[in-house]
Design a protein around this motif. Structure first.
Motif, short mmCIF file in Angstrom:
data_model
loop_
_atom_site.label_atom_id
_atom_site.label_comp_id
_atom_site.label_asym_id
_atom_site.label_seq_id
_atom_site.Cartn_x
_atom_site.Cartn_y
_atom_site.Cartn_z
N SER A 131 -4.59 -0.24 6.87
CA SER A 131 -3.29 0.32 7.21
C SER A 131 -3.32 1.83 7.03
O SER A 131 -4.21 2.39 6.38
N ALA A 132 -2.31 2.49 7.57
CA ALA A 132 -2.22 3.94 7.45
C ALA A 132 -2.09 4.36 5.98
O ALA A 132 -2.70 5.34 5.54
N ALA A 133 -1.29 3.60 5.22
CA ALA A 133 -1.09 3.92 3.81
C ALA A 133 -2.39 3.73 3.03
O ALA A 133 -2.72 4.53 2.14
N PHE A 134 -3.13 2.67 3.34
CA PHE A 134 -4.41 2.45 2.67
C PHE A 134 -5.38 3.58 2.97
O PHE A 134 -6.06 4.09 2.07
N GLU A 135 -5.45 3.99 4.23
CA GLU A 135 -6.35 5.08 4.61
C GLU A 135 -5.98 6.37 3.90
O GLU A 135 -6.85 7.12 3.44
N LEU A 136 -4.68 6.65 3.77
CA LEU A 136 -4.25 7.86 3.08
C LEU A 136 -4.60 7.78 1.60
O LEU A 136 -5.01 8.77 0.99
N PHE A 189 0.83 -1.21 0.00
CA PHE A 189 0.00 0.00 0.00
C PHE A 189 0.87 1.26 0.00
O PHE A 189 0.56 2.25 -0.68
N ALA A 190 1.95 1.24 0.76
CA ALA A 190 2.84 2.40 0.82
C ALA A 190 3.53 2.63 -0.53
O ALA A 190 3.70 3.78 -0.97
N THR A 191 3.92 1.55 -1.21
CA THR A 191 4.55 1.66 -2.52
C THR A 191 3.57 2.25 -3.54
O THR A 191 3.93 3.12 -4.34
N PHE A 192 2.35 1.77 -3.51
CA PHE A 192 1.33 2.30 -4.41
C PHE A 192 1.05 3.77 -4.12
O PHE A 192 0.93 4.59 -5.03
N LEU A 193 0.97 4.10 -2.85
CA LEU A 193 0.70 5.49 -2.46
C LEU A 193 1.80 6.41 -2.98
O LEU A 193 1.52 7.52 -3.45
N ALA A 194 3.05 5.95 -2.93
CA ALA A 194 4.17 6.77 -3.39
C ALA A 194 4.10 7.04 -4.89
O ALA A 194 4.65 8.04 -5.38
N ALA A 195 3.41 6.16 -5.63
CA ALA A 195 3.32 6.31 -7.08
C ALA A 195 2.18 7.24 -7.49
O ALA A 195 2.11 7.65 -8.65
N LYS A 196 1.31 7.58 -6.55
CA LYS A 196 0.15 8.41 -6.89
C LYS A 196 0.56 9.86 -7.11
O LYS A 196 1.37 10.42 -6.38
N HIS A 197 -0.07 10.45 -8.13
CA HIS A 197 0.12 11.88 -8.41
C HIS A 197 -1.18 12.59 -8.06
O HIS A 197 -2.24 12.22 -8.55
N VAL A 198 -1.08 13.59 -7.21
CA VAL A 198 -2.28 14.32 -6.77
C VAL A 198 -2.26 15.72 -7.35
O VAL A 198 -1.37 16.51 -7.05
N MET A 207 -7.15 6.20 0.37
CA MET A 207 -8.59 6.43 0.27
C MET A 207 -8.91 7.91 0.43
O MET A 207 -9.86 8.42 -0.18
N GLU A 208 -8.13 8.61 1.24
CA GLU A 208 -8.34 10.05 1.36
C GLU A 208 -8.08 10.76 0.03
O GLU A 208 -8.79 11.71 -0.34
N ILE A 209 -7.06 10.30 -0.69
CA ILE A 209 -6.78 10.87 -2.01
C ILE A 209 -7.95 10.60 -2.95
O ILE A 209 -8.39 11.48 -3.71
#
Length: 247
Positions: free
Chosen positions: A130-135, A80-89, A137-139
């Motif tokens: 997880s914290a990364a998953f929650e973040l 989840f953390a790796t995926f989150l790092a790849a997201k562009h907001v 979902m916030e995105i």
């Protein structure tokens, strides 16, 4: 000669060094587990195999993760953390519909590029988020909120987020379940367009005469309202919920 000092600072330095070493070992174990997972699937991730791949003894895994299940949870969190790092907001996308599509495509591409890790990430729906998953979902909720504010949203924000998330996950798992010679890229495109049609209007609803779209837009911007009391905001939200449901 300056006297040598002992005490608090030295203890703190030692503690910091210990914490850094512990984190490095933890990361090393997780990376070894990910490598085994990608090469041999979940069954390949045994404590003995992970310890050997990481150049450690099995007790190190038990000290840091408790047991194999704890290690797998840490690997899923790493995913989840790796995926989150790849997201562009983009806080203000020029085209919110294209921004939605791009976010969906990114989620699907991550799953297809990391099939074993993705399967582990979503293998236990009841696992605490997880914290990364929650973040993440916030995105996603931020994207949905921008659609609502612009009058594009066809359904409730929470339902829209669930549809977006479910279709991306379903697309990945369905694709991966097919033999390679039966994987048709049209499946992914069709599912993405179906998702867009399910959650958005072809034109911003606030341009229409009906009250439902305008109610959704006003409801989305309501938290920014400062001239109403808390009780007035709750009452207005109840009215807006009714109007939005009528659409």
């Amino acid at each position: 000669m300056t006297p040598r000092t002992f005490g608090g600072d030295g203890a703190a330095d030692a503690s910091d060094t210990s914490a850094t070493g512990r984190e490095q070992t933890r990361r090393r174990i997780i990376e070894a587990a990910v490598g085994l997972l990608e090469r041999g699937g979940r069954d390949a991730v045994t404590t003995r195999a992970v310890a050997e791949a990481a150049g450690l003894q099995p007790p190190a895994i038990y000290r840091l993760f408790g047991d194999k299940d704890g290690l797998l949870e840490a690997v899923a969190e790493h995913g989840f953390a790796t995926f989150l790092a790849a997201k562009h907001v983009d806080p203000d996308p020029q085209d919110p519909i294209e921004d939605l599509k791009a976010g969906w495509d990114l989620a699907v591409e991550f799953g297809l590029a990391n099939p074993a890790l993705y399967a582990l990430m979503y293998s236990e729906p009841a696992r605490p988020a997880s914290a990364a998953f929650e973040l993440g979902m916030e995105i996603l909720m931020g994207r949905v909120r921008r659609l609502a504010v612009g009058g594009w949203l066809r359904v409730d924000e929470e339902l829209a987020a669930q549809i977006i998330h479910a279709t991306a996950r379903g697309a990945v798992l369905t694709w991966l379940s097919q033999p390679e010679d039966r994987r048709d890229p049209a499946l992914l495109t069709t599912l993405r367009e179906a998702m867009v049609a399910a959650v958005t209007n072809q034109e911003p609803a606030v341009r229409d005469a009906g009250p439902a779209g305008a109610a959704r837009t006003l409801r989305a911007t309501l938290p920014e309202q400062t001239s109403l009391s808390g009780a007035e905001q709750r009452l207005l939200r109840e009215w807006l919920d009714r109007l939005a449901a009528d659409g």
